[in-house]
Design an enzyme around this catalytic site. Structure first.
Site: not given
Ligand SMILES: [Zn+2]
Length: 420
Positions: A252, A254
């Site tokens: 991922d 952020d």
């Protein structure tokens, strides 16, 4: 398709290892570099080979002969004086196929050439396609800048100023077209492929960059020689070939790689989490692909354009590169399902298959890189990452306070236990 191997240059930087043999004959784990190259070409049915030899070329000729012992047909062109990385091509032009591979004789690679050739052939009107990959020191490397459809739009030399750039370095494998040699007429017999041919192409001359995470390394220094030898012995060189099932750590973005700073709508807001770059560098060294899987609804909401998102990602790559880390690819979902906000872009306001917790982006990556999802991880800071990982059949990892660095440490512990 014919293959030309440039084996004429002198090995100057690596003479502490070998003085009286041409660089491509330097043995690695008992075999010359050139023999690894020819074996890989043979595996790809690229058995029609021309080797350009120069100084000490007789050693190469005696070893490989006409190629029949290696399952190939090998012919030679002998340079009486060094003609640069491409001068000899003009001498053997009549013997070349319309498209041909050009390989530097001092690199170790294990590549699925069928993908590379397919990429080149689907770029209509391509004059040249260069294999590119990220490296661990992009800040002082020559880089290729690409635009739509991976077309090369700029060459950044080592000394050129740069701000945010994609980590994209020429790997030393090229598919060239014979037409290119007719258009570019060099001024002297000595020709450098990059400087005198590729960079001289007119604006309508199409050069493409083919990004690949496969193992391609040059043998320029004694340090690299030691690393490549170790990678051959551990099987890393062979395992990275994309015809072999790959393992990946899906990341991922952020909250995993960069700090949560609200929505990242411009590059200034992107700041790496301390320790994240080092963790990704370790992933790079394990042989796992590092692939970003990120929801970016800022596009659908109209808060960021695709061009701005590209700059944000270039900043991320630039910052990672400062620590010797890189990502192999970035998949993002620009969509968002909820309509009715000012400034939104209706074309992205859809209920798509890629937005996490759906596994669409992971499936795209798996398809593109031949990834075995059961041997891969989806790592993130959010429940949606876990759900997407589960739905894709990966091992999901929800990061705790120790972040990505903590996960990577655990991964290595498990690996070293498994090896005992
Ligand atoms: Zn989507």
């Amino acid at each position: 398709m014919k293959t030309v191997i440039m084996a004429g240059g002198k090995g100057t930087r690596i003479t502490s290892i070998a003085q009286d043999i041409p660089k491509p004959m330097i043995p690695l784990c008992g075999k010359p570099i050139l023999e690894y190259q020819i074996e890989c070409l043979k595996k790809n049915h690229l058995t029609d080979i021309i080797i350009i030899v120069g100084h000490l070329g007789h050693i190469i000729k005696e070893y490989f002969g006409d190629g029949s012992n290696f399952g190939c047909a090998i012919s030679y062109y002998t340079e009486t004086e060094p003609l640069g990385t491409a001068g000899a091509l003009y001498k053997i032009k009549e013997n070349l196929s319309d498209d041909f591979l050009l390989i530097h004789g001092d690199i170790i690679f294990d590549v699925d050439f069928s993908r590379f050739i397919e990429f080149h052939r689907t770029r209509k009107g391509a004059w040249a396609t260069l294999a590119v990959h990220p490296n661990s020191h992009p800040y002082d490397s020559a880089l290729l800048v690409t635009g739509t459809d991976n077309r090369v739009i700029q060459w950044l030399n080592k000394e050129d100023p740069r701000q945010y750039y994609k980590n994209q370095v020429n790997a030393g494998l090229h598919i060239l077209t014979k037409a290119l040699l007719s258009v570019i007429k060099p001024l002297s017999e000595k020709v450098d492929l990059d400087r005198d041919i590729l960079k001289q192409l007119p604006a309508d001359g199409k050069i493409y960059a083919y990004p690949t995470p496969e193992y391609i390394k040059d043998m320029g220094t004694p340090d690299r020689y030691a690393q490549v030898s170790a990678d051959i012995e551990s099987g890393m060189v062979r395992r990275r070939n994309l015809s072999v099932k790959q393992k990946a750590v899906f990341l991922d973005r952020d909250g995993t790689i960069n700090k949560l700073n609200g929505f990242i709508t411009k590059p200034e807001l992107l700041e790496l989490i301390p320790g994240a770059a080092e963790a990704i560098r370790k992933i790079n060294n394990t042989g796992y692909l590092a692939i970003v899987i990120t929801n970016q609804p800022v596009i659908a909401r109209g808060e960021t354009s695709l061009e701005e998102l590209d700059v944000i990602h270039r900043k991320m790559e630039t910052e990672l590169g400062k620590s010797g880390a890189y990502v192999d690819d970035i998949f993002f979902c620009p969509h968002h399902p909820d309509k009715g906000f000012p400034g939104e872009r209706p074309e992205y306001k859809i209920d798509c298959e890629c937005r996490k917790p759906k596994p669409g982006m992971i499936f795209q990556a798996a398809e593109k890189y031949n990834i075995d999802l059961a041997q891969s991880y989806m790592v993130g800071d959010d429940g949606r990452d876990v759900e997407a990982g589960l739905a894709a059949g990966c091992t999901p990892v929800l990061l705790n306070n120790a972040g990505l660095a903590g996960f990577v440490e655990t991964l290595f512990e498990e690996k070293s236990k498994a090896n005992v």
